[in-house]
Design an enzyme around this catalytic site. Structure first.
Site, PDB file in Angstrom:
ATOM      1  N   PHE A  38       0.850  -1.197   0.000  1.00 35.45           N
ATOM      2  CA  PHE A  38       0.000   0.000   0.000  1.00 35.45           C
ATOM      3  C   PHE A  38       0.879   1.238   0.000  1.00 35.45           C
ATOM      4  O   PHE A  38       2.023   1.202   0.459  1.00 35.45           O
ATOM      5  CB  PHE A  38      -0.990   0.001   1.168  1.00 35.45           C
ATOM      6  CG  PHE A  38      -0.394   0.307   2.505  1.00 35.45           C
ATOM      7  CD1 PHE A  38      -0.565   1.542   3.091  1.00 35.45           C
ATOM      8  CD2 PHE A  38       0.336  -0.660   3.190  1.00 35.45           C
ATOM      9  CE1 PHE A  38      -0.021   1.824   4.335  1.00 35.45           C
ATOM     10  CE2 PHE A  38       0.885  -0.386   4.436  1.00 35.45           C
ATOM     11  CZ  PHE A  38       0.707   0.860   5.004  1.00 35.45           C
ATOM     12  N   GLU A  56       4.744  10.300  -0.058  1.00 35.54           N
ATOM     13  CA  GLU A  56       5.344  10.852  -1.273  1.00 35.54           C
ATOM     14  C   GLU A  56       6.693  11.466  -0.904  1.00 35.54           C
ATOM     15  O   GLU A  56       6.958  11.693   0.288  1.00 35.54           O
ATOM     16  CB  GLU A  56       4.400  11.891  -1.899  1.00 35.54           C
ATOM     17  CG  GLU A  56       3.129  11.265  -2.446  1.00 35.54           C
ATOM     18  CD  GLU A  56       2.177  12.260  -3.115  1.00 35.54           C
ATOM     19  OE1 GLU A  56       2.512  13.461  -3.190  1.00 35.54           O
ATOM     20  OE2 GLU A  56       1.092  11.814  -3.555  1.00 35.54           O
ATOM     21  N   ARG A  86      29.893 -15.014  28.906  1.00 34.24           N
ATOM     22  CA  ARG A  86      31.085 -14.161  28.913  1.00 34.24           C
ATOM     23  C   ARG A  86      31.573 -13.962  30.340  1.00 34.24           C
ATOM     24  O   ARG A  86      30.790 -13.607  31.227  1.00 34.24           O
ATOM     25  CB  ARG A  86      30.720 -12.809  28.283  1.00 34.24           C
ATOM     26  CG  ARG A  86      31.791 -11.763  28.397  1.00 34.24           C
ATOM     27  CD  ARG A  86      32.652 -11.765  27.152  1.00 34.24           C
ATOM     28  NE  ARG A  86      33.417 -10.527  27.062  1.00 34.24           N
ATOM     29  CZ  ARG A  86      34.737 -10.493  27.129  1.00 34.24           C
ATOM     30  NH1 ARG A  86      35.429 -11.603  27.329  1.00 34.24           N
ATOM     31  NH2 ARG A  86      35.376  -9.345  26.987  1.00 34.24           N
ATOM     32  N   GLN A  88      26.407  -6.850  39.253  1.00 33.61           N
ATOM     33  CA  GLN A  88      25.140  -6.149  39.493  1.00 33.61           C
ATOM     34  C   GLN A  88      24.791  -5.181  38.357  1.00 33.61           C
ATOM     35  O   GLN A  88      23.616  -5.038  37.990  1.00 33.61           O
ATOM     36  CB  GLN A  88      25.213  -5.393  40.822  1.00 33.61           C
ATOM     37  CG  GLN A  88      23.847  -4.912  41.292  1.00 33.61           C
ATOM     38  CD  GLN A  88      23.933  -4.165  42.617  1.00 33.61           C
ATOM     39  OE1 GLN A  88      24.752  -3.250  42.762  1.00 33.61           O
ATOM     40  NE2 GLN A  88      23.117  -4.551  43.583  1.00 33.61           N
ATOM     41  N   GLU A 132       5.019   3.622   9.873  1.00 31.52           N
ATOM     42  CA  GLU A 132       3.588   3.799  10.218  1.00 31.52           C
ATOM     43  C   GLU A 132       3.374   5.037  11.081  1.00 31.52           C
ATOM     44  O   GLU A 132       2.592   5.042  12.024  1.00 31.52           O
ATOM     45  CB  GLU A 132       3.030   2.567  10.977  1.00 31.52           C
ATOM     46  CG  GLU A 132       3.269   1.232  10.301  1.00 31.52           C
ATOM     47  CD  GLU A 132       2.310   0.952   9.162  1.00 31.52           C
ATOM     48  OE1 GLU A 132       1.498   1.825   8.823  1.00 31.52           O
ATOM     49  OE2 GLU A 132       2.392  -0.136   8.594  1.00 31.52           O
ATOM     50  N   THR A 175       5.782   8.531  12.647  1.00 30.76           N
ATOM     51  CA  THR A 175       6.891   8.692  13.599  1.00 30.76           C
ATOM     52  C   THR A 175       6.374   8.717  15.040  1.00 30.76           C
ATOM     53  O   THR A 175       5.177   8.883  15.283  1.00 30.76           O
ATOM     54  CB  THR A 175       7.617  10.026  13.330  1.00 30.76           C
ATOM     55  OG1 THR A 175       6.675  11.091  13.528  1.00 30.76           O
ATOM     56  CG2 THR A 175       8.172  10.093  11.915  1.00 30.76           C
ATOM     57  N   GLU A 214       6.719  11.081  17.011  1.00 30.41           N
ATOM     58  CA  GLU A 214       6.117  12.403  17.241  1.00 30.41           C
ATOM     59  C   GLU A 214       4.662  12.429  16.763  1.00 30.41           C
ATOM     60  O   GLU A 214       3.789  13.015  17.411  1.00 30.41           O
ATOM     61  CB  GLU A 214       6.940  13.478  16.505  1.00 30.41           C
ATOM     62  CG  GLU A 214       8.306  13.757  17.126  1.00 30.41           C
ATOM     63  CD  GLU A 214       9.308  12.610  16.972  1.00 30.41           C
ATOM     64  OE1 GLU A 214      10.199  12.488  17.822  1.00 30.41           O
ATOM     65  OE2 GLU A 214       9.196  11.816  16.000  1.00 30.41           O
TER      66      GLU A 214
END
Length: 401
Positions: free
Chosen positions: A127, A131, A284, A295, A379, A381, A383
């Site tokens: 979809f 632009e 590790r 911790q 989809e 931002t 903001e």
């Protein structure tokens, strides 16, 4: 089954579907994802496997050959797939949005024509709203459709099509001023067209060109493209729903469910980052003991796990709200915002736990580190999500002075 991100109240069928998908991800996606991603190679074998599992028809009603499942089932499947490789979830998500828009808004002829082949995965959907110059400002669309007899002529340039090359059906949002007088609000003069095309690049039908793949930092494997319409002729019966001027609402309905799925992707990538971090921390050793026993690292793991759990709960809530027939734009916006932000943070913490090795392309976390940023902008931002959330909260909590 891991302790985190469990979903209460699932049916036996839902549990069976999820278990099958998780098994597929562990065996068929995770072992090859990083190699394919580094080559930016389309995962054809994986897509064929998902087609066999019936995932392309997961939410398409049974009468059209789909599984007729809920948005929740779909979102949980997306979460599993993104845990394996986020690009694969993108291949399905765009297809799913087009199928959802057809199911909700298509004419009977359009449903009969497209949905059975979409359920089988024979027609792949994409979809297109954005632009080159507008980003999230959908009301500023300049692509136009002009009526010419029984057809419309489409002109304009679109941007950021996921599946632009591999898809054979694209839902394209353009401006169509016919029947809408001068001064009509921009969102009331937009129409969604169902554009059929050949998969591939170059001129894929007369008047329609897909120039090629956009080279990206992450989210590789899946093709992201432009789309150029130059005198593209589309018959009037390919206006989604048969009536012009409703395209904006149709697309926003599709994006609303799409946002739940971007949230699900964030959940899946965060889960994988946590798995990699918690494993590495136990293997590790520094200063005579596994770094998981320091911790500083335990605090990181605690924060990561809490974020994984919180994001999953919000995503599930947004999906369930939509499934119950209620408006969910507030919940979808919150889930998408939180899951994408938490995903970025969990991935970065896992990256830090890996130390220098996190920077090496041999380690999976390097790929996740490049993939997570896409969720911050896809989809809409972060903001834009906050704007949507803020407006909806002011509607819900209007001051009655």
């Amino acid at each position: 089954m891991a302790r985190l991100a469990q979903t209460a109240g699932l049916t036996d069928i839902q549990q069976e579907i999820l278990s099958t998908v998780r098994d597929f991800v562990d065996k068929e996606i995770i072992p090859v994802a990083t190699e394919l991603e580094h080559r930016d190679e389309y995962p054809q074998q994986i897509v064929d496997g998902l087609k066999e599992l019936g995932l392309f028809g997961l939410m398409i009603p049974e009468e059209y050959g789909g599984l007729g499942e809920s948005l929740l089932t779909y979102a949980l499947c997306v979460e599993e797939i993104a845990r394996g490789w986020m690009s694969v979830s993108g291949i399905i998500n765009t297809h799913f949005i087009v199928a959802y828009m057809l199911k909700q808004h298509g004419t009977q002829e359009q449903k009969d024509h497209f949905l059975p082949r979409m359920a089988a995965g024979d027609i792949r959907g994409a979809f297109s709203m954005s632009e080159p110059g507008l980003g999230s400002d959908v009301s500023a669309i300049t692509s136009k459709a002009v009526k010419d007899g029984e057809e419309y002529v489409l002109n304009g340039q679109k941007m950021w099509l996921t599946n632009g090359g591999t898809s054979s059906l694209v839902a394209v949002l353009v401006r169509s001023d016919e029947g809408h007088p001068e001064g009509t609000a921009p969102h009331k003069s937009m129409t969604t067209f169902l554009v059929e095309k050949e998969p591939g690049f170059g001129e894929v039908r007369p008047g329609l060109t897909i120039p090629g793949k956009i080279d990206k930092m992450g989210y590789k494997g899946v093709d992201t493209t432009e789309l150029i319409m130059d005198g593209l002729r589309i018959p009037a019966n390919r206006v989604l729903g048969g009536v012009t001027g409703r395209g904006f609402y149709q697309m926003m309905d599709g994006v609303e469910v799409g946002r739940v799925n971007v949230a699900a992707r964030g959940c899946g990538v965060a889960q994988r980052a946590f798995e990699l971090g918690v494993q590495y921390a136990q293997q590790r050793h520094t200063f005579g003991k596994p770094i998981a026993q320091h911790q500083a690292i335990q605090f990181k793991l605690a924060e990561m796990a809490t974020k994984v759990e919180a994001a999953h709960a919000m995503m599930v809530n947004a999906a369930r709200k939509k499934d119950s027939g209620e408006r969910n734009d507030l919940e979808a916006g919150m889930a998408k915002y939180l899951a994408s932000e938490y995903c970025k943070e969990v991935v970065e913490d896992a990256f830090r736990i890996h130390g220098g090795y996190g920077f090496s392309k041999e380690y999976e976390i390097e790929r996740l580190y490049r993939e997570a940023p896409m969720l911050l902008i896809g989809e809409g931002t972060a903001e834009i999500q906050k704007m949507i959330i803020g407006r909806r909260l002011l509607e819900e909590y209007r001051f009655q002075g």
